[in-house]
Design an enzyme around this catalytic site. Structure first.
Site, PDB file in Angstrom:
ATOM      1  N   CYS A 197       6.514  -5.047  15.971  1.00 13.69           N
ATOM      2  CA  CYS A 197       6.014  -3.955  16.810  1.00 13.69           C
ATOM      3  C   CYS A 197       4.562  -4.273  17.165  1.00 13.69           C
ATOM      4  O   CYS A 197       3.734  -4.538  16.288  1.00 13.69           O
ATOM      5  CB  CYS A 197       6.114  -2.626  16.067  1.00 13.69           C
ATOM      6  SG  CYS A 197       7.808  -2.246  15.576  1.00 13.69           S
ATOM      7  N   GLU A 231       0.826  -1.195   0.000  1.00 12.89           N
ATOM      8  CA  GLU A 231       0.000   0.000   0.000  1.00 12.89           C
ATOM      9  C   GLU A 231       0.865   1.252   0.000  1.00 12.89           C
ATOM     10  O   GLU A 231       1.964   1.262   0.556  1.00 12.89           O
ATOM     11  CB  GLU A 231      -0.925  -0.016   1.215  1.00 12.89           C
ATOM     12  CG  GLU A 231      -1.933  -1.157   1.090  1.00 12.89           C
ATOM     13  CD  GLU A 231      -2.866  -1.302   2.277  1.00 12.89           C
ATOM     14  OE1 GLU A 231      -4.023  -1.668   2.052  1.00 12.89           O
ATOM     15  OE2 GLU A 231      -2.453  -1.058   3.421  1.00 12.89           O
ATOM     16  N   SER A 264      11.323   5.772  14.909  1.00 11.02           N
ATOM     17  CA  SER A 264      10.117   5.451  15.677  1.00 11.02           C
ATOM     18  C   SER A 264      10.563   5.070  17.072  1.00 11.02           C
ATOM     19  O   SER A 264      11.097   3.989  17.282  1.00 11.02           O
ATOM     20  CB  SER A 264       9.386   4.290  15.013  1.00 11.02           C
ATOM     21  OG  SER A 264       9.069   4.644  13.690  1.00 11.02           O
ATOM     22  N   LEU A 265      10.370   5.987  18.001  1.00 11.34           N
ATOM     23  CA  LEU A 265      10.937   5.774  19.330  1.00 11.34           C
ATOM     24  C   LEU A 265       9.900   5.171  20.292  1.00 11.34           C
ATOM     25  O   LEU A 265      10.108   4.100  20.839  1.00 11.34           O
ATOM     26  CB  LEU A 265      11.481   7.112  19.854  1.00 11.34           C
ATOM     27  CG  LEU A 265      12.477   7.014  20.997  1.00 11.34           C
ATOM     28  CD1 LEU A 265      13.720   6.254  20.585  1.00 11.34           C
ATOM     29  CD2 LEU A 265      12.858   8.412  21.486  1.00 11.34           C
ATOM     30  N   HIS A 266       8.843   5.894  20.526  1.00 13.91           N
ATOM     31  CA  HIS A 266       7.697   5.443  21.351  1.00 13.91           C
ATOM     32  C   HIS A 266       7.989   5.269  22.831  1.00 13.91           C
ATOM     33  O   HIS A 266       7.063   5.269  23.645  1.00 13.91           O
ATOM     34  CB  HIS A 266       7.037   4.178  20.780  1.00 13.91           C
ATOM     35  CG  HIS A 266       6.600   4.324  19.364  1.00 13.91           C
ATOM     36  ND1 HIS A 266       5.806   5.350  18.922  1.00 13.91           N
ATOM     37  CD2 HIS A 266       6.892   3.593  18.237  1.00 13.91           C
ATOM     38  CE1 HIS A 266       5.600   5.237  17.612  1.00 13.91           C
ATOM     39  NE2 HIS A 266       6.257   4.193  17.172  1.00 13.91           N
ATOM     40  N   CYS A 310      -0.916   5.810   9.729  1.00 14.70           N
ATOM     41  CA  CYS A 310       0.276   5.087  10.188  1.00 14.70           C
ATOM     42  C   CYS A 310      -0.109   3.805  10.911  1.00 14.70           C
ATOM     43  O   CYS A 310      -0.933   3.825  11.816  1.00 14.70           O
ATOM     44  CB  CYS A 310       1.044   5.911  11.216  1.00 14.70           C
ATOM     45  SG  CYS A 310       1.977   7.248  10.543  1.00 14.70           S
ATOM     46  N   GLU A 365      10.288  -2.260   6.828  1.00 18.00           N
ATOM     47  CA  GLU A 365      11.383  -1.540   7.474  1.00 18.00           C
ATOM     48  C   GLU A 365      12.423  -1.201   6.390  1.00 18.00           C
ATOM     49  O   GLU A 365      13.142  -2.087   5.903  1.00 18.00           O
ATOM     50  CB  GLU A 365      11.989  -2.421   8.578  1.00 18.00           C
ATOM     51  CG  GLU A 365      13.306  -1.937   9.135  1.00 18.00           C
ATOM     52  CD  GLU A 365      13.317  -0.475   9.590  1.00 18.00           C
ATOM     53  OE1 GLU A 365      12.369  -0.029  10.267  1.00 18.00           O
ATOM     54  OE2 GLU A 365      14.279   0.229   9.237  1.00 18.00           O
ATOM     55  N   ASN A 376      -3.446   4.996  15.915  1.00 17.64           N
ATOM     56  CA  ASN A 376      -4.533   4.531  15.068  1.00 17.64           C
ATOM     57  C   ASN A 376      -4.895   3.118  15.477  1.00 17.64           C
ATOM     58  O   ASN A 376      -4.066   2.224  15.397  1.00 17.64           O
ATOM     59  CB  ASN A 376      -4.089   4.575  13.608  1.00 17.64           C
ATOM     60  CG  ASN A 376      -3.656   5.972  13.229  1.00 17.64           C
ATOM     61  OD1 ASN A 376      -4.407   6.914  13.395  1.00 17.64           O
ATOM     62  ND2 ASN A 376      -2.417   6.102  12.789  1.00 17.64           N
ATOM     63  N   CYS A 422       1.369  -2.300  15.596  1.00 11.05           N
ATOM     64  CA  CYS A 422       1.331  -2.014  14.155  1.00 11.05           C
ATOM     65  C   CYS A 422       0.637  -3.128  13.377  1.00 11.05           C
ATOM     66  O   CYS A 422       0.923  -4.308  13.581  1.00 11.05           O
ATOM     67  CB  CYS A 422       2.760  -1.824  13.632  1.00 11.05           C
ATOM     68  SG  CYS A 422       2.830  -1.493  11.871  1.00 11.05           S
ATOM     69  N   CYS A 440       3.522   8.587   0.879  1.00  8.57           N
ATOM     70  CA  CYS A 440       4.014   7.653   1.889  1.00  8.57           C
ATOM     71  C   CYS A 440       4.144   6.299   1.208  1.00  8.57           C
ATOM     72  O   CYS A 440       3.154   5.740   0.738  1.00  8.57           O
ATOM     73  CB  CYS A 440       3.019   7.610   3.050  1.00  8.57           C
ATOM     74  SG  CYS A 440       3.412   6.354   4.273  1.00  8.57           S
ATOM     75  N   CYS A 472       6.276  -7.228   6.975  1.00 12.22           N
ATOM     76  CA  CYS A 472       7.373  -6.713   7.798  1.00 12.22           C
ATOM     77  C   CYS A 472       7.824  -7.818   8.749  1.00 12.22           C
ATOM     78  O   CYS A 472       7.009  -8.614   9.209  1.00 12.22           O
ATOM     79  CB  CYS A 472       6.897  -5.502   8.598  1.00 12.22           C
ATOM     80  SG  CYS A 472       8.237  -4.637   9.457  1.00 12.22           S
TER      81      CYS A 472
HETATM   82  N1  SAH Z   1       9.366   0.486   9.799  1.00 11.33           N
HETATM   83  C1  SAH Z   1       9.414   1.903   9.775  1.00 11.33           C
HETATM   84  C2  SAH Z   1       8.407   2.570   8.862  1.00 11.33           C
HETATM   85  C3  SAH Z   1       6.967   2.080   8.909  1.00 11.33           C
HETATM   86  S1  SAH Z   1       5.908   2.569  10.217  1.00 11.33           S
HETATM   87  C4  SAH Z   1       9.304   2.464  11.162  1.00 11.33           C
HETATM   88  O1  SAH Z   1       9.015   1.717  12.075  1.00 11.33           O
HETATM   89  O2  SAH Z   1       9.565   3.654  11.354  1.00 11.33           O
HETATM   90  C5  SAH Z   1       5.645   4.276  10.131  1.00 11.33           C
HETATM   91  C6  SAH Z   1       5.311   4.887  11.493  1.00 11.33           C
HETATM   92  O3  SAH Z   1       4.002   4.493  11.960  1.00 11.33           O
HETATM   93  C7  SAH Z   1       6.266   4.455  12.591  1.00 11.33           C
HETATM   94  O4  SAH Z   1       6.623   5.569  13.365  1.00 11.33           O
HETATM   95  C8  SAH Z   1       5.436   3.490  13.411  1.00 11.33           C
HETATM   96  O5  SAH Z   1       5.926   3.351  14.698  1.00 11.33           O
HETATM   97  C9  SAH Z   1       4.079   4.142  13.329  1.00 11.33           C
HETATM   98  N2  SAH Z   1       2.959   3.265  13.668  1.00 11.33           N
HETATM   99  C10 SAH Z   1       2.878   1.941  13.520  1.00 11.33           C
HETATM  100  N3  SAH Z   1       1.669   1.500  13.942  1.00 11.33           N
HETATM  101  C11 SAH Z   1       0.997   2.580  14.359  1.00 11.33           C
HETATM  102  C12 SAH Z   1      -0.327   2.781  14.869  1.00 11.33           C
HETATM  103  N4  SAH Z   1      -1.165   1.771  15.016  1.00 11.33           N
HETATM  104  N5  SAH Z   1      -0.692   4.037  15.175  1.00 11.33           N
HETATM  105  C13 SAH Z   1       0.139   5.077  14.989  1.00 11.33           C
HETATM  106  N6  SAH Z   1       1.387   4.946  14.496  1.00 11.33           N
HETATM  107  C14 SAH Z   1       1.812   3.720  14.184  1.00 11.33           C
END
Ligand code: SAH
Length: 348
Positions: free
Chosen positions: A120, A96, A222-224, A341, A168, A298, A123, A109, A116
């Site tokens: 995570c 997508e 992507s830190l979180h 995202c 990734e 999301n 996701c 995007c 993947c």
């Molecule tokens: N693998 C890469 C790029 C893909 S994800 C990465 O991890 O950065 C793109 C962004 O969406 C990342 O910051 C990821 O952490 C975030 N993301 C993944 N699932 C999400 C969700 N359910 N809600 C909000 N952001 C999310």
């Protein structure tokens, strides 16, 4: 004529290889330049479009090669104008890509892998197993398709590209770099590298490689969470690739590129919503010049994850901005069509 299965994908050949092909087949080397321009700059999907070539030359190309172009299988449009494309690859697999319009920018995007391999927990893409890496042309074509949608649907040019779709990007390093080279080349789309952002879970070794390769695009991580235990529970990769290693790699990145890092960060209820979490993030941010995007969660149908209240986001912003760290609170786009995202592949 060769069987289709025997024919090579012409876009696997670089300019030199194309030149050799023409010379070996008794044609002129400069043809390679013309064909290369049709293939990349003009994104031709068919040899018949290459009208400055003779009928014989086109026939010879058709005999040896195919052009494996992507195909937008389905296009969905959100109430907020976001467009999500289901993109079919030559082998039938689907990825997508999303077009996100706002007042200032038109952002593509794009995906870098089918599925993947990183797990995570929050996701949707992580629920698909990794099927394969995308080729440079498959990444390039996603950008071209979105560029066309920008022109056709919005009458505005594509301005930015983010590698925040499925996969990734740093686990598909060489193909992603090759795609970006073509996107930024005057022989390709001629877009400025500073308008491209690669987003990664933060693979330290590969971040150092980016720095060594002197890339000109931006880096987002992507830190979180800036607390190892919490981050490992969200992103299992953190067990092998700790925050200490990550920040060391980012220091290296900054020393080589002088480019600020963007941290993407979701705040969840009961997971990372305390002042201690915010202060840990602040300490992490102090190590390398950086800014923070607090992105909205999301939902992907897991009750363990709930977006934190606005006051908590304001608390984070306050803690960070008091120390000069630029912090933006980002609203999601395209949620109604699962284009936001982490929602990619939610329902397909
Ligand atoms: N693998 C890469 C790029 C893909 S994800 C990465 O991890 O950065 C793109 C962004 O969406 C990342 O910051 C990821 O952490 C975030 N993301 C993944 N699932 C999400 C969700 N359910 N809600 C909000 N952001 C999310």
């Amino acid at each position: 004529m060769k069987d289709v299965a025997e024919k090579r994908d012409i876009r696997k050949l670089d300019l030199e290889a194309l030149k050799s092909f023409f010379i070996e087949n008794g044609d002129k080397a400069y043809r390679a330049q013309q064909v290369y321009e049709w293939l990349w700059k003009k994104s031709s999907k068919d040899f018949e479009q290459m009208t400055n070539l003779s009928v014989e030359t086109r026939g010879m190309l058709k005999e040896h090669f195919v052009i494996n172009h992507i195909h937008v299988d389905k296009m969905q449009r959100s109430v907020d104008g976001t467009i999500k494309n289901a993109v079919k690859l030559h082998d039938g697999l689907i990825v997508e890509s999303v077009l996100i319009p706002n007042e200032k920018r038109m952002t593509a995007c794009v995906s870098s892998q089918v599925g993947c391999s990183l797990d995570c927990t929050f996701c949707a893409t992580a629920r698909l197993k990794r099927m394969r890496n995308l080729n440079p042309d498959e990444i390039y074509d996603q950008v071209v398709a979105i560029k066309e949608q920008c022109d056709l649907i919005y009458g505005r040019p594509l301005t930015n590209i983010v590698f925040m779709g499925m996969g990734e990007p740093l686990l598909n390093y060489s193909n992603v770099i090759e795609a970006i080279d073509k996107i930024t080349s005057h022989k390709g789309l001629n877009m400025a590298a500073r308008r491209i952002t690669l987003s990664t879970v933060g693979l330290s070794k590969m971040i150092k490689k980016l720095a060594d390769d002197k890339v000109k695009f931006n880096l987002a991580v992507s830190l979180h969470s800036a607390i190892n235990k919490t981050r490992s529970s969200l992103m299992p990769i953190n067990e092998k690739n700790s925050l200490e290693e990550l920040s060391e790699a980012l220091e290296y990145w900054y020393s080589k590129t002088k480019k600020k890092v963007t941290y993407e960060y979701v705040v969840w209820k009961g997971i990372n919503d305390t002042r201690t979490d915010a202060e840990a993030l602040l300490e992490f941010c102090k190590k390398v010049p950086s800014k923070v995007n607090l992105i909205e969660y999301n939902a992907i149908g897991d009750e363990n994850f709930q977006q934190a209240e606005e006051e908590v986001l304001d608390m984070y912003k306050d803690v960070l901005e008091k120390h000069g760290i630029t912090t933006r609170i980002r609203k999601s786009r395209g949620k109604d069509i699962d284009a936001a995202c982490g929602q990619l592949a939610n329902r397909s």
